[in-house]
Design an enzyme around this catalytic site. Structure first.
Site, PDB file in Angstrom:
ATOM      1  N   GLN A  87      90.012  59.994  11.081  1.00 22.23           N
ATOM      2  CA  GLN A  87      89.324  58.910  10.386  1.00 22.23           C
ATOM      3  C   GLN A  87      89.173  57.701  11.304  1.00 22.23           C
ATOM      4  OE1 GLN A  87      91.628  57.183   7.222  1.00 22.23           O
ATOM      5  NE2 GLN A  87      89.843  56.546   6.062  1.00 22.23           N
ATOM      6  N   GLY A  88      87.955  57.241  11.476  1.00 24.44           N
ATOM      7  CA  GLY A  88      87.715  56.084  12.346  1.00 24.44           C
ATOM      8  C   GLY A  88      87.265  54.879  11.528  1.00 24.44           C
ATOM      9  N   TYR A  89      88.176  54.318  10.769  1.00 24.37           N
ATOM     10  CA  TYR A  89      87.855  53.167   9.908  1.00 24.37           C
ATOM     11  C   TYR A  89      88.427  51.880  10.493  1.00 24.37           C
ATOM     12  CZ  TYR A  89      85.867  55.307   5.695  1.00 24.37           C
ATOM     13  OH  TYR A  89      85.054  55.909   4.795  1.00 24.37           O
ATOM     14  N   SER A  90      89.770  51.836  10.542  1.00 24.40           N
ATOM     15  CA  SER A  90      90.447  50.585  10.922  1.00 24.40           C
ATOM     16  C   SER A  90      90.163  50.213  12.362  1.00 24.40           C
ATOM     17  CB  SER A  90      91.958  50.729  10.752  1.00 24.40           C
ATOM     18  OG  SER A  90      92.272  50.985   9.418  1.00 24.40           O
ATOM     19  N   GLU A 127      90.401  58.354  -1.857  1.00 26.81           N
ATOM     20  CA  GLU A 127      91.692  58.323  -1.178  1.00 26.81           C
ATOM     21  C   GLU A 127      92.779  57.843  -2.130  1.00 26.81           C
ATOM     22  OE1 GLU A 127      93.386  56.565   3.064  1.00 26.81           O
ATOM     23  OE2 GLU A 127      91.727  55.589   2.058  1.00 26.81           O
ATOM     24  N   SER A 133      95.790  47.296   1.689  1.00 26.57           N
ATOM     25  CA  SER A 133      97.149  46.787   1.463  1.00 26.57           C
ATOM     26  C   SER A 133      97.342  46.419  -0.005  1.00 26.57           C
ATOM     27  CB  SER A 133      97.379  45.545   2.323  1.00 26.57           C
ATOM     28  OG  SER A 133      96.627  44.466   1.796  1.00 26.57           O
ATOM     29  N   ASN A 134      98.585  46.295  -0.420  1.00 24.40           N
ATOM     30  CA  ASN A 134      98.840  45.934  -1.818  1.00 24.40           C
ATOM     31  C   ASN A 134      98.259  44.564  -2.171  1.00 24.40           C
ATOM     32  OD1 ASN A 134     100.082  48.367  -2.006  1.00 24.40           O
ATOM     33  ND2 ASN A 134     102.053  47.588  -2.750  1.00 24.40           N
ATOM     34  N   GLU A 135      98.126  43.705  -1.176  1.00 25.77           N
ATOM     35  CA  GLU A 135      97.502  42.407  -1.441  1.00 25.77           C
ATOM     36  C   GLU A 135      96.019  42.605  -1.786  1.00 25.77           C
ATOM     37  OE1 GLU A 135      99.538  42.989   1.236  1.00 25.77           O
ATOM     38  OE2 GLU A 135     101.217  41.982   0.279  1.00 25.77           O
TER      39      GLU A 135
END
Lengths: 381, 399, 381, 399
Positions: B126-129, B245, B384-386
């Site tokens: 996966q090339g996302y981040s 996801e 993230s949870n935020e």
């Protein structure tokens, strides 16, 4: 009431700070961790030459400090470098019983000079954090001119693999968990079987097996069967040192996270502009102030009477665990992915901060101990 | 309301359980349960078994070779697999790219790539981040510039899980730097990792392990045919994938299993002369965790059942992600705590298959502290949870 | 697996919702609280006529519901009005033992019709939340044609001051805290000395003193000395009802707070635009979903076997306490000063939500109970 | 570093303690300790005693008739008073307006008002908060329009504590509605509450008590001489006062006393056949609270000692306010919890002096649940804890 540091301690602090800033960057720390011994003998010698081991011991033992505040200042300062050299093992847990028992001055001199290492071989399998849990035995059968024969197994002995000497607790009488009947011995490390290993956050420890280790009379420290008060005192000093170290680590985690929040941008603004993160940083800073206060209190009570000493040390170590976890986890979370990498220094500070809770009693252990000593205090007042 | 599984669902569960008992190799299950390192071959073995039973593509429709399961069936399958010690399915091709291609890919893409995913001929990454982008995908900087019938891709991807095993990369790239909004102008490209200019560099995580990577892309020539869907619409596909996801993100099966492990460890640890599991403070911590997990399991089933009625998982999946990660992290925290001093010894060699040295402390102490540190990631990755809180605040609470 | 409500329960819910919306605004609730009886007999009759008491009892007892889900639906819906009429006291704690023991059908009929009230006189001074703590005695000496003589003191008996009947637990044998040796009696309320008082969040309760209360044989419910299982079942139903009520109160608190955050401006923006407050609202909403799940689970297990029933009910009541406090305190805090006033409805919802933790066992009591029953479950599997 | 009080400080503490033992009337101390309602006369009695000893104006310099204490002495005094069961000093004139007048008032104001505050001839109330303004003082709307040598004041103030006892009101009013920034254009006026157009309406708080009020101001004519300092500079004086108000906000003495109360209640409550204080979960809750309080006491002393060295209390006082309110709220929470079912009975008549009916449950159960609800206010008033976090974030953390 006066909360300022004495001139001597301020100098001690400045010396340590300067050394870490100039000579102990995180790369050096990581390189030292990678060494076979888990630390760097040269670094250790340099730090000892600066007087940082001597600062942990009183003048009568050849040092020039040894008060609670000395421990607090040194360990908080060392934490800013996540120093892995064996200050806790040798300078506190190892040297203190020897210093208090008297004698063996040449060993102490070598320890203060950074030339010899002592480790405290006290914890045992099944003992968890129990301060009086000792199944190892010491028999005084006097065979072949020897006065004592020691048998037993000690576990997770900090720097036990490279120590030259071990302070070993063993039982001369009583049940496994009793306070009565304990003795301490100075054992040349080569007489024990040792299996060393890395610790998860850096540093080394060892399993130590004592099989018919024979010792002369002078290697008994203090009076036979009456060592528990000295063991308790030693553990209290260790717990204070760890609490102060945790405090220093918290400050590093907080500072690094603040720096990150101020520079890292997301959605076009610095992360630090997001109020939800701001408020979490404030809660973290507040709890760190509480941890700091508890360390100061325990430091000031370390040489006082037993109940108040144990109560305040347990309060400090409890907060070191509770606040330490909060700070480590929040610091990683607020950094996001980068804190998950080995390469980024924060990870190592946070790991050490978390793992301090596994040394000399965790948050729950010290909460229960605080409760027990508070009851004692109420009963006696 | 009926909180029991239907007879059909129960029969499905029994079927899965029996199949796992018969087919999952014991040594593989032992490695998973013992927290050993898994290798490429372990995953391929597991995939092959699932493939032979028609259960590999769990999120695909039957006509594409998928299992065609209901959400409840997926849930039951996951729970049984975790309990049996099965490895996870590598999700990048099967659960991420596959659904995107099925929904948005051309017939050519589907015909070419789907069978190769199913057969494990391709291992996708996966090339996302990107470094500097974090949870803010819209700020991504990897560029793809059209040059004839190719794109020239330049940039850097990070957190590429198991990228060192992959031969293919699906990748978000900026194709229109002048788009009105930053999340417009992004395209979804399929990249061959053997192409010149692709370099994979390991990232060692704080637990000392190598699972994730950086992928550096320097003047990589990608055929224009490898564009998925329309140019500059990649954000739409990426969001679709992110929703996918999050399905199952609560990790109920994982946490039930981990709680059982925790109980066994705490029962075996001695504390003041009694098992740690009887210490009132530690027992209370475990009980609170168990109550949270019980409630979360119901919550998860409610969302799964709603999905079965055709309701797309909405912000509820964000809530499940938050609670799921809290429960997972608390479980590994208590596991670490349970070990006391034995959490410290670190013998990385014992994570290797075939190691038969003497452990320090309890047999299963080895990986526990490192797992605690590793598990910090679950509240950071996948949004993230935020970010999840922002989503819930906006889309569920209307703030 | 199916999480949708049955048609009957959906109608029950709609009926209740409509009644509260149209006929039970907060002003009515507050007026009802102010009455000497602490509630309104007319309102109570109307609600009974809608079938809301009957919904809590099974057909064999003259009702048309009585399953866990019925209780959950009714109590969550009633909570949206902070209804103070004696559903818990009379409809659950009072009526259930009678319904299960059989007989006394005319009393039950009157209760279902809203014409008679029963209260459950079980808790005692020094008993706290212990379900088997009963010091009151029942002697079967048969004096003067009476079969039983009851003596004892019951405390914080909900609606005990206005009840027509009391269900009284008394001990025929065994020690004060034992499960064996308990009996339940139906006692005409006039035979007891009662001291009524307001409850802090609205509603009424009473201290009840039984001095040589003489009863005929038919007023014993079930078998003598074997009442504990029925007491436990009754308490489980009550705890589920309270957990569902807490859930409804949480939803009201959340909704009112959201509404406030959206409309109230500070520093030129709606409060709801501040991210720190947003994230706290999300955490609140998440925990409420957890509480809801636990209520659904316990409702589904209420009629199942004992261990799983007690375990899941205790999980729900534990979360009702833990999450209830979070929601009540956060709702007040996020409202700021206005929530501190008697005049603003939120205060009354929040107060009831907090005080539910004091009825039939608090957060810690049910955590410990969950632990005990989980151990039983593990031992038996 | 020396954590012990100096001999002088110790002597001061002994002096205070002896004086309290001799002078504080037992019935008054009993009312305070029993949580009874205090009346105007109770406060005046206590003020008179302090006045006779020269200890009434604790924050004023000696030359103005104040006690001239160091921060440590103030701290010791507060601790001794709480332990002895003394009422609080009504702060509005003595601790709020007084310091403002001393710093910013004209000589005429000082000469006129300070003696009247000291003598209790005036009872001041605070006119800061407004409905709709909350913690955002800069948005206040009460207007003061100059009309010859008067201001005409219109508006509404709220949360005016004990305003029903007061004859004077110090009041923030907007004098320049066109000021560049909203916090500019505010002035600090002294208002006679007997003036036509001033109306005090009670606010009943959620615990059923009347302590705070609304004050309605309708065309109230205020002499221009009653302006403190300069026109439109009121915000500066208000901020000065707010800093003052936060001194001692940690409430260490109060919480130590309350913790002692909690321990006695928990020891007297029976739980599973043993005192509740021995229940492992409840005992752990109390111990955590005690540790937090121990640490906060040290933290408070550090800030107090720094103030003694002339360092103005900065954002640290915001941190102390947050932790202090957390500790106070947790203490009343545990007190409520300790009572079990006995927290419910509500007999408001028992808060009155002279009530000698039979309580329900333990003797001191009566006010505990209502105190818990009342104590919710401490994290809201005086700048909510959210505002304090904003202050710390900006001024201490630099975010």
């Amino acid at each position: 009431m006066d909360f300022t540091l004495s001139e001597e301690r301020r100098m001690l602090l400045e010396t340590t700070d300067r050394y870490i800033r100039d000579r102990y960057p995180i790369e050096t720390r990581q390189a030292n961790v990678q060494r076979e011994e888990g630390f760097n003998r040269d670094t250790w010698k340099e730090l000892a030459d600066l007087g940082l081991v001597g600062a942990l011991l009183p003048p009568e033992a050849g040092g020039f400090g040894g008060a609670g505040e000395d421990l607090a200042v040194v360990f908080e300062a060392l934490a800013r470098g996540a120093v892995v050299e064996p200050f806790l093992a040798s300078g506190v847990l190892g040297a203190w019983p020897l210093a208090r028992a008297g004698g063996h001055t040449s060993v102490l001199e070598q320890v203060i000079a950074g030339e010899a290492l002592i480790a405290f071989a006290h914890g045992e399998p099944q003992g968890r954090y129990g301060p009086s849990y000792v199944a190892a035995t010491a028999a005084s059968n006097g065979e072949g001119g020897w006065s004592w024969t020691i048998n037993g197994r000690k576990t997770v002995v900090l720097n036990g693999d490279t120590a030259d000497w071990l302070i070993v607790s063993a039982r001369v009488s009583g049940h496994t968990d009793e306070e009565e009947g304990l003795s301490l011995f100075l054992v040349p490390a080569g007489m024990a079987e040792r299996r060393g290993y890395d610790s998860v956050e850096g540093g080394r420890a060892a399993e130590v097996i004592l099989s018919d280790v024979r010792l002369p009379a002078e290697n008994l420290l203090g009076e036979s069967g009456a060592a528990y008060p000295l063991i308790e005192e030693t553990l209290a000093r260790g717990a204070l040192a760890l609490s102060a170290e945790a405090l220093g680590l918290m400050e590093v985690c907080k500072d690094m996270t603040l720096e990150y929040l101020k520079t890292r941008k997301q959605f076009g603004r610095p992360l630090g502009a997001f109020q939800a993160l701001q408020h979490r940083m404030v809660d973290m800073a507040l709890e760190i102030e509480q941890a700091r206060s508890s360390v100061m209190l325990a430091a000031g009570r370390l040489e006082g009477e037993r109940i108040e000493r144990e109560r305040t040390v347990s309060a400090a170590k409890h907060l070191a665990g509770r606040v330490g976890r909060l700070v480590a986890e929040e610091a990683i979370q607020l950094h996001g992915g980068v804190a998950m990498t080995w390469e980024y220094a924060l990870a190592h500070f946070a790991k050490r901060l978390v793992m301090i809770d596994h040394l000399l009693g965790d948050e729950d252990h010290h909460l229960q101990r605080f409760m027990a000593f508070s009851r004692m205090q109420e009963a006696s007042s | 309301m009926d909180m029991n599984y239907t007879p059909e669902e129960q029969a499905f569960r029994d079927d899965v359980r029996a199949w796992l008992a018969a087919e999952l190799p014991n040594p593989l299950a032992a490695k998973v349960k013992g927290g050993k390192r898994l290798h490429r071959e372990d995953y391929l073995t597991w995939h092959a078994l699932l493939r032979s039973r028609g259960w590999l593509a769990q999120h695909w429709p039957v006509e594409q070779g998928g299992a065609g399961w209901t959400p409840i069936e997926k849930h039951l399958f996951e729970e049984e697999c975790v309990a049996a010690g099965a490895p996870r399915v590598i999700p990048f091709g099967l659960n991420m790219l596959g659904p995107v291609l099925i929904a948005f890919g051309s017939d050519t893409h589907k015909a070419h790539y789907l069978p190769r995913i199913l057969s494990d001929e391709d291992w996708w990454a996966q090339g996302y981040s990107e470094p500097g982008a974090g949870s803010d995908l819209a700020s991504l900087r990897t560029s793809a510039v059209r040059d004839g019938d190719h794109y020239i891709v330049n940039g850097q991807k990070t957190w590429t899980t198991l990228g060192h095993f992959a031969n293919k990369l699906f990748c978000l790239c900026r194709t229109d730097p002048n788009a009105a909004k930053p999340q417009e102008g992004i395209s979804f490209l399929l990249i061959d990792m053997d192409s010149p200019g692709v370099e994979v560099r390991p990232i060692i995580t704080l637990d000392g392990e190598h699972e994730v990577n950086e992928v550096w892309l320097t003047d990589v020539r990608v055929p224009a045919d490898n564009l998925v869907g329309e140019e500059n619409k990649g954000w739409t596909y990426a969001k679709y994938l992110l929703t996918y996801e999050r399905t199952g993100i609560a990790g109920v099966g994982y946490s039930k299993n981990a709680l059982g492990h925790l109980k066994r460890v705490a029962a075996a640890q001695s504390h003041n002369g009694a098992p740690l599991s009887q210490d009132p403070l530690f027992a209370a911590r475990m009980a609170k965790l168990e109550i949270d997990l019980l409630a979360m399991e119901m919550f998860n089933l409610r969302v799964v059942a709603a999905a079965g009625e055709g309701k797309a998982p909405g912000p509820e999946s964000s809530l499940l992600k938050i609670k799921g990660t809290q429960v997972r992290q608390e479980t590994t925290h208590l596991l670490r705590r349970a070990l006391g001093p034995y959490a410290m010894p670190f013998l990385p060699e014992q994570f290797d298959e075939g190691w038969n040295g003497e452990p320090v402390g309890p047999d299963d102490a080895g990986p526990i502290a490192t797992q605690y540190f590793n598990m910090r990631k679950v509240s950071i990755y996948g949004g993230s949870n935020e970010i999840q809180r922002n989503i819930v605040s906006k889309h569920m609470l209307g703030l």
